[in-house]
Scaffold this motif. Structure first.
Motif, mmCIF file in Angstrom:
data_model
loop_
_atom_site.group_PDB
_atom_site.id
_atom_site.type_symbol
_atom_site.label_atom_id
_atom_site.label_comp_id
_atom_site.label_asym_id
_atom_site.label_seq_id
_atom_site.Cartn_x
_atom_site.Cartn_y
_atom_site.Cartn_z
ATOM 1 N N LYS A 16 0.323 -1.600 -0.235
ATOM 2 C CA LYS A 16 0.094 -0.018 0.106
ATOM 3 C C LYS A 16 0.845 1.538 -0.061
ATOM 4 C CE LYS A 16 -3.224 2.607 3.088
ATOM 5 N NZ LYS A 16 -4.300 2.467 4.107
ATOM 6 N N PHE A 17 0.644 1.974 -1.041
ATOM 7 C CA PHE A 17 1.540 3.255 -1.420
ATOM 8 C C PHE A 17 0.690 4.284 -0.857
ATOM 9 C CE2 PHE A 17 3.702 0.082 -3.519
ATOM 10 C CZ PHE A 17 4.487 0.271 -3.167
ATOM 11 N N ILE A 18 1.323 5.586 -0.274
ATOM 12 C CA ILE A 18 1.472 7.241 -0.110
ATOM 13 C C ILE A 18 1.462 7.938 -0.283
ATOM 14 C CG2 ILE A 18 -0.553 6.270 2.253
ATOM 15 C CD1 ILE A 18 1.429 7.778 3.931
ATOM 16 N N ILE A 19 0.947 9.206 -0.805
ATOM 17 C CA ILE A 19 1.821 9.872 -0.720
ATOM 18 C C ILE A 19 2.047 11.176 0.114
ATOM 19 C CG2 ILE A 19 1.875 12.251 -2.186
ATOM 20 C CD1 ILE A 19 -0.446 11.187 -4.358
ATOM 21 N N VAL A 20 3.814 11.589 0.045
ATOM 22 C CA VAL A 20 3.950 11.754 1.238
ATOM 23 C C VAL A 20 5.029 13.713 0.788
ATOM 24 C CG1 VAL A 20 5.794 11.999 3.372
ATOM 25 C CG2 VAL A 20 4.826 10.022 3.114
ATOM 26 N N ILE A 21 4.119 14.236 1.034
ATOM 27 C CA ILE A 21 4.511 15.921 0.476
ATOM 28 C C ILE A 21 6.083 16.612 1.492
ATOM 29 C CG2 ILE A 21 4.805 17.942 -0.269
ATOM 30 C CD1 ILE A 21 1.974 17.114 -1.208
ATOM 31 N N VAL A 22 7.391 17.020 0.832
ATOM 32 C CA VAL A 22 8.092 16.670 1.625
ATOM 33 C C VAL A 22 8.778 18.598 1.169
ATOM 34 C CG1 VAL A 22 10.294 16.493 2.467
ATOM 35 C CG2 VAL A 22 9.466 14.511 2.347
ATOM 36 N N MET A 23 8.271 19.341 2.877
ATOM 37 C CA MET A 23 8.584 20.815 2.297
ATOM 38 C C MET A 23 10.237 20.780 3.473
ATOM 39 S SD MET A 23 6.240 21.297 1.153
ATOM 40 C CE MET A 23 6.205 23.405 1.348
ATOM 41 N N LEU A 24 10.607 22.551 1.926
ATOM 42 C CA LEU A 24 11.891 22.955 2.558
ATOM 43 C C LEU A 24 12.259 24.335 3.091
ATOM 44 C CD1 LEU A 24 15.017 22.447 2.268
ATOM 45 C CD2 LEU A 24 14.650 23.709 0.253
ATOM 46 N N PHE A 25 12.738 24.646 4.244
ATOM 47 C CA PHE A 25 12.274 25.465 5.268
ATOM 48 C C PHE A 25 13.648 26.488 4.734
ATOM 49 C CE2 PHE A 25 9.398 23.371 6.845
ATOM 50 C CZ PHE A 25 8.195 24.459 7.280
ATOM 51 N N GLU A 49 1.874 13.551 5.328
ATOM 52 C CA GLU A 49 0.732 12.210 4.009
ATOM 53 C C GLU A 49 0.014 12.857 3.783
ATOM 54 O OE1 GLU A 49 -0.046 9.002 6.962
ATOM 55 O OE2 GLU A 49 2.013 9.328 7.160
ATOM 56 N N VAL A 50 -0.860 13.089 2.265
ATOM 57 C CA VAL A 50 -2.001 13.515 1.738
ATOM 58 C C VAL A 50 -3.030 11.598 1.936
ATOM 59 C CG1 VAL A 50 -2.696 13.470 -0.313
ATOM 60 C CG2 VAL A 50 -0.300 14.104 -0.310
ATOM 61 N N GLU A 51 -3.911 12.353 2.776
ATOM 62 C CA GLU A 51 -4.224 10.881 3.383
ATOM 63 C C GLU A 51 -5.647 10.890 2.200
ATOM 64 O OE1 GLU A 51 -4.758 11.405 7.379
ATOM 65 O OE2 GLU A 51 -3.177 10.667 7.725
ATOM 66 N N THR A 52 -6.570 11.914 1.928
ATOM 67 C CA THR A 52 -7.441 12.126 1.094
ATOM 68 C C THR A 52 -7.993 12.713 -0.072
ATOM 69 O OG1 THR A 52 -8.753 13.665 2.294
ATOM 70 C CG2 THR A 52 -9.217 11.265 3.394
ATOM 71 N N TYR A 53 -8.751 12.646 -1.335
ATOM 72 C CA TYR A 53 -8.519 13.506 -1.837
ATOM 73 C C TYR A 53 -10.724 13.394 -2.238
ATOM 74 C CZ TYR A 53 -9.296 14.896 -6.297
ATOM 75 O OH TYR A 53 -9.268 15.873 -8.161
ATOM 76 N N GLU A 54 -10.544 14.812 -1.925
ATOM 77 C CA GLU A 54 -12.330 14.846 -2.203
ATOM 78 C C GLU A 54 -12.908 13.593 -1.343
ATOM 79 O OE1 GLU A 54 -13.715 14.985 -6.432
ATOM 80 O OE2 GLU A 54 -12.735 16.693 -6.911
ATOM 81 N N GLY A 55 -13.061 13.581 -0.237
ATOM 82 C CA GLY A 55 -13.443 13.205 0.890
ATOM 83 C C GLY A 55 -12.707 11.662 0.868
ATOM 84 N N ASN A 56 -12.372 11.136 -0.086
ATOM 85 C CA ASN A 56 -11.554 9.702 -0.581
ATOM 86 C C ASN A 56 -10.578 9.481 0.184
ATOM 87 O OD1 ASN A 56 -14.431 9.465 -1.522
ATOM 88 N ND2 ASN A 56 -13.857 10.147 -3.120
ATOM 89 N N PRO A 57 -10.007 8.026 1.019
ATOM 90 C CA PRO A 57 -8.664 8.309 0.396
ATOM 91 C C PRO A 57 -8.069 7.946 -0.143
ATOM 92 C CG PRO A 57 -10.318 5.979 2.322
ATOM 93 C CD PRO A 57 -11.415 6.767 0.845
ATOM 94 N N LEU A 58 -6.676 8.170 -0.104
ATOM 95 C CA LEU A 58 -5.861 7.992 -0.736
ATOM 96 C C LEU A 58 -4.968 7.629 -0.634
ATOM 97 C CD1 LEU A 58 -5.859 9.087 -4.047
ATOM 98 C CD2 LEU A 58 -4.367 11.565 -2.796
ATOM 99 N N ASN A 59 -4.855 6.096 -1.837
ATOM 100 C CA ASN A 59 -3.917 5.257 -1.293
ATOM 101 C C ASN A 59 -3.197 4.719 -2.392
ATOM 102 O OD1 ASN A 59 -5.768 3.031 -0.893
ATOM 103 N ND2 ASN A 59 -5.524 3.770 1.277
ATOM 104 N N PHE A 60 -2.621 3.600 -2.515
ATOM 105 C CA PHE A 60 -2.571 2.946 -4.033
ATOM 106 C C PHE A 60 -1.541 1.541 -3.953
ATOM 107 C CE2 PHE A 60 -1.804 7.413 -4.352
ATOM 108 C CZ PHE A 60 -2.734 8.152 -5.350
ATOM 109 N N LYS A 61 -2.214 0.622 -4.971
ATOM 110 C CA LYS A 61 -1.736 -0.303 -4.857
ATOM 111 C C LYS A 61 -0.346 -0.832 -5.462
ATOM 112 C CE LYS A 61 -6.106 -2.866 -5.221
ATOM 113 N NZ LYS A 61 -7.275 -2.888 -6.095
ATOM 114 N N SER A 62 0.237 -0.189 -6.313
ATOM 115 C CA SER A 62 1.684 -0.150 -6.993
ATOM 116 C C SER A 62 2.464 1.352 -6.854
ATOM 117 C CB SER A 62 2.009 -0.486 -8.440
ATOM 118 O OG SER A 62 0.985 0.512 -8.812
ATOM 119 N N ILE A 63 3.367 1.398 -7.133
ATOM 120 C CA ILE A 63 4.050 2.530 -6.646
ATOM 121 C C ILE A 63 3.769 3.488 -8.088
ATOM 122 C CG2 ILE A 63 6.741 1.754 -8.072
ATOM 123 C CD1 ILE A 63 7.437 3.601 -5.803
#
Length: 77
Positions: A3-12, A23-37
């Motif tokens: 199970k893959f998720i999107i992570v956004i890393v910020m630079l300061f 972690e980007v957990e949802t999109y338009e109220g739906n879980p946001l995860n993926f079966k493959s990279i």
């Protein structure tokens, strides 16, 4: 199955602030995860501008989005 998720890393620009991420957990109220990279990075590529805006919204004091990653959290989708 993986199970893959999107992570956004910020630079300061401020050296006392550690690199932050979220972690980007949802999109338009739906879980946001993926079966493959490949599926995950295809979503990142298709939605890069919106993901970048999300990073800037959640971390307005950040210098820039450093990277957007797909991370395997090892749980079944």
């Amino acid at each position: 199955m993986e199970k893959f998720i999107i992570v956004i890393v910020m630079l300061f620009a401020e050296p006392t602030i550690k690199q932050e991420y979220f972690e980007v957990e949802t999109y338009e109220g739906n879980p946001l995860n993926f079966k493959s990279i490949q599926e995950c990075y295809a979503h990142v590529e298709d939605n890069f501008f919106h993901l970048k805006l999300a990073g800037e919204y959640y971390f307005p004091s950040a210098f820039a989005v450093d990277k957007i990653l797909c991370i395997d959290i090892g749980k079944e989708v």
